[in-house]
Design a protein around this motif. Structure first.
Motif, mmCIF file in Angstrom:
data_model
loop_
_atom_site.group_PDB
_atom_site.id
_atom_site.type_symbol
_atom_site.label_atom_id
_atom_site.label_comp_id
_atom_site.label_asym_id
_atom_site.label_seq_id
_atom_site.Cartn_x
_atom_site.Cartn_y
_atom_site.Cartn_z
ATOM 1 N N ILE A 380 0.805 -1.222 0.000
ATOM 2 C CA ILE A 380 0.000 0.000 0.000
ATOM 3 C C ILE A 380 0.842 1.277 0.000
ATOM 4 N N GLY A 381 2.116 1.191 0.402
ATOM 5 C CA GLY A 381 2.938 2.389 0.532
ATOM 6 C C GLY A 381 3.122 3.179 -0.762
ATOM 7 N N PRO A 382 3.688 2.599 -1.814
ATOM 8 C CA PRO A 382 3.924 3.357 -3.053
ATOM 9 C C PRO A 382 2.661 3.901 -3.721
ATOM 10 N N PRO A 383 1.563 3.129 -3.828
ATOM 11 C CA PRO A 383 0.362 3.714 -4.457
ATOM 12 C C PRO A 383 -0.216 4.891 -3.678
ATOM 13 N N LEU A 384 -0.238 4.806 -2.348
ATOM 14 C CA LEU A 384 -0.753 5.919 -1.557
ATOM 15 C C LEU A 384 0.101 7.163 -1.740
ATOM 16 N N THR A 385 1.406 6.978 -1.768
ATOM 17 C CA THR A 385 2.296 8.112 -1.988
ATOM 18 C C THR A 385 2.177 8.632 -3.412
ATOM 19 N N GLY A 386 1.993 7.722 -4.364
ATOM 20 C CA GLY A 386 1.790 8.152 -5.748
ATOM 21 C C GLY A 386 0.534 8.988 -5.897
ATOM 22 N N PHE A 387 -0.512 8.622 -5.170
ATOM 23 C CA PHE A 387 -1.748 9.412 -5.195
ATOM 24 C C PHE A 387 -1.501 10.814 -4.649
ATOM 25 N N LEU A 388 -0.703 10.905 -3.598
ATOM 26 C CA LEU A 388 -0.375 12.206 -3.020
ATOM 27 C C LEU A 388 0.431 13.055 -3.995
ATOM 28 N N VAL A 389 1.348 12.430 -4.720
ATOM 29 C CA VAL A 389 2.129 13.152 -5.731
ATOM 30 C C VAL A 389 1.235 13.607 -6.878
ATOM 31 N N ASP A 390 0.271 12.774 -7.255
ATOM 32 C CA ASP A 390 -0.647 13.136 -8.352
ATOM 33 C C ASP A 390 -1.458 14.384 -8.024
ATOM 34 N N ILE A 391 -1.935 14.487 -6.799
ATOM 35 C CA ILE A 391 -2.811 15.616 -6.471
ATOM 36 C C ILE A 391 -2.027 16.876 -6.094
ATOM 37 N N THR A 392 -0.738 16.727 -5.771
ATOM 38 C CA THR A 392 0.068 17.897 -5.399
ATOM 39 C C THR A 392 1.107 18.274 -6.449
ATOM 40 N N SER A 393 1.423 17.305 -7.350
ATOM 41 C CA SER A 393 2.475 17.497 -8.357
ATOM 42 C C SER A 393 3.821 17.829 -7.707
ATOM 43 N N ASP A 394 4.061 17.279 -6.549
ATOM 44 C CA ASP A 394 5.291 17.548 -5.804
ATOM 45 C C ASP A 394 5.912 16.226 -5.359
ATOM 46 N N PHE A 395 7.058 15.882 -5.969
ATOM 47 C CA PHE A 395 7.738 14.631 -5.655
ATOM 48 C C PHE A 395 8.367 14.639 -4.266
#
Length: 465
Positions: A380-395
């Motif tokens: 669950i770690g990478p997809p949840l973080t990927g979702f956060l990057v998608d909505i913020t556009s901040d790596f």
């Protein structure tokens, strides 16, 4: 034919010598082919996003499923090894791994990759790796610790070579043809399995599969206790703290491996240089991991390895802030060096600490539950973080998240074990006259083989981080 059934037939074969070293070489290759393989997925991250028009979260499910299945398939691998033997399971894993990557080259959607490369290749890698490590327990007795340390260098070799090979093939052939070639490479797990012939001794006692004694209760309850050890989790506070802490830590542990290459490319680093970053991590691991393992085995650290592990996890979490400061290539190299040192400590100590907090006769079952919970959080770690990057556009949130989970887990484990140790000392002082102290408490447990002849565990769910 099971491993135990093969033992009673044929001429005796020596342990710790002769063919055992060929088996060790095969184990090194297996670990590089299986555990080292997921590290190269970041090289394909951007191409897969463009090909399937997928978000960061959608794309990250693919490596997450692969890693989660690789770590969490231990109980199923154990059942297969007991029924068919290690050699068969290693070769079955090689076939599944190759089939998964060949099928992936024909995928038309990112969701199809979840099944082919994620589930099928991940499960195949799990079978090959874990059954391959189990063979070492049969072929090595006196040099078992050394054999496992040498075998673990295969992971570092995989970390070093897979990203470089991936970038080379990707530039010249595209990701589909590269996956097709990877399928052929992973079939070499079958060759490694063929080398791992069943060990035959004059006395088959060492290799005979221990048949569980019949106890009252349903088969499901017996299986849960044998492979998942919920009873240990409920009664052993040390195991409980450590399992929860590591599971929490794993939410952030894999994030740099998945997102470091996309992060570097996003900030203007050339693709070849970005792929080189993962290889740097693997190259340093080759030298640091065995040294860390030998250092932790010194008697000075007896009973204190949990604190070394917590310190390494804390160091890992703090190192992520380097990426937040700057994304220059030279800074990222420094980050990879520091990250690799910390990761070596975590990887070398993870299962040694588990041996310290759990009695060895229940180690295999305790490790079953441990890897299942670990695989869930890895998933669950990478997809949840990927979702956060998608909505913020901040790596930067990749490294913030990773630091949060690692630092909080390190503090939780270190402080909890410190409190538990003080509590146990007070209890021992107050009950000094009792002959039978509490069975479940955090204490150093000897990992040396017992004097009497005993069967090694049918399977050890040993994974490397």
């Amino acid at each position: 034919m099971s491993q135990g059934e093969a033992a009673g037939r044929g001429a005796a074969q020596p342990q710790d010598q002769g063919w055992a070293w060929m088996v060790l070489l095969a184990a090194v290759l297996l670990q590089g082919l299986t555990l080292g393989f997921p590290c190269c997925i970041g090289v394909f991250f951007t191409d897969l996003q463009h090909e399937f028009q997928a978000s960061n979260s959608q794309t990250s499910w693919f490596p997450s499923i692969m890693v989660a299945v690789l770590h969490g398939g231990g109980p199923l691998c154990s059942i297969l090894v007991k029924r068919f033997g290690c050699r068969f399971v290693v070769m079955l894993g090689g076939l599944l791994s190759g089939l998964g990557m060949v099928s992936s080259s024909f995928c038309k959607s990112i969701s199809q990759l979840y099944l082919t490369a994620g589930l099928i290749t991940g499960l195949g890698s799990c079978f090959s790796f874990q059954a391959g490590v189990t063979v070492l327990g049969y072929y090595f007795v006196r040099w078992r610790t050394l054999a496992n340390a040498v075998a673990s260098t295969g992971v570092s070799l995989g970390f070093t070579l897979w990203p470089l090979l991936s970038q080379y093939l990707l530039d010249r052939m595209g990701w589909r043809n590269t996956f097709l070639i990877f399928g052929g490479i992973l079939l070499n797990c079958c060759v490694c399995g063929a080398i791992m012939r069943p060990l035959q001794l004059a006395s088959g006692s060492l290799l005979e599969s221990a048949k569980p004694e019949e106890e009252p209760g349903s088969g499901a309850e017996e299986m849960l206790q044998k492979y998942l050890a919920f009873d240990i989790f409920c009664q052993n506070k040390g195991y409980q703290i450590y399992t929860i802490g590591v599971a929490w830590m794993m939410v952030g542990f894999a994030l740099p491996h998945v997102y470091l290459v996309p992060y570097a490319i996003h900030n203007g680093v050339e693709e070849h240089k970005a792929a080189l970053l993962i290889s740097i991590i693997g190259l340093i691991n080759i030298f640091i991991r065995p040294f860390t393992g030998l250092l932790s085995g010194h008697r000075v650290f007896t009973g204190r390895r949990i604190y070394l592990f917590s310190l390494a996890a804390l160091f890992y979490g703090l190192s992520n802030f380097i990426c937040v400061i700057s994304a220059e290539f030279s800074v990222l190299i420094l980050y990879c060096v520091i990250l690799s040192i910390a990761m070596s400590g975590v990887g070398a100590l993870t299962f040694q600490v588990l041996m310290d907090v759990v009695e060895m006769d229940r180690f295999s079952s305790a490790l079953g539950l441990f890897t299942i919970l670990e695989s869930i959080t890895l998933l669950i770690g990478p997809p949840l973080t990927g979702f956060l990057v998608d909505i913020t556009s901040d790596f930067h949130y990749v490294f913030y998240n990773s630091s949060f989970f690692l630092i909080s887990a390190a503090l939780f484990m270190g402080l909890s074990f410190c409190a538990l140790e003080k509590k146990n000392k007070l209890r021992e002082a107050s009950k000094a006259c009792l002959d039978n102290p509490s069975r479940y408490q955090y204490s150093e447990t000897s990992t040396e083989p017992k004097a009497e002849s005993q069967s090694p565990p049918v399977v050890q769910y040993i994974t490397s981080i």
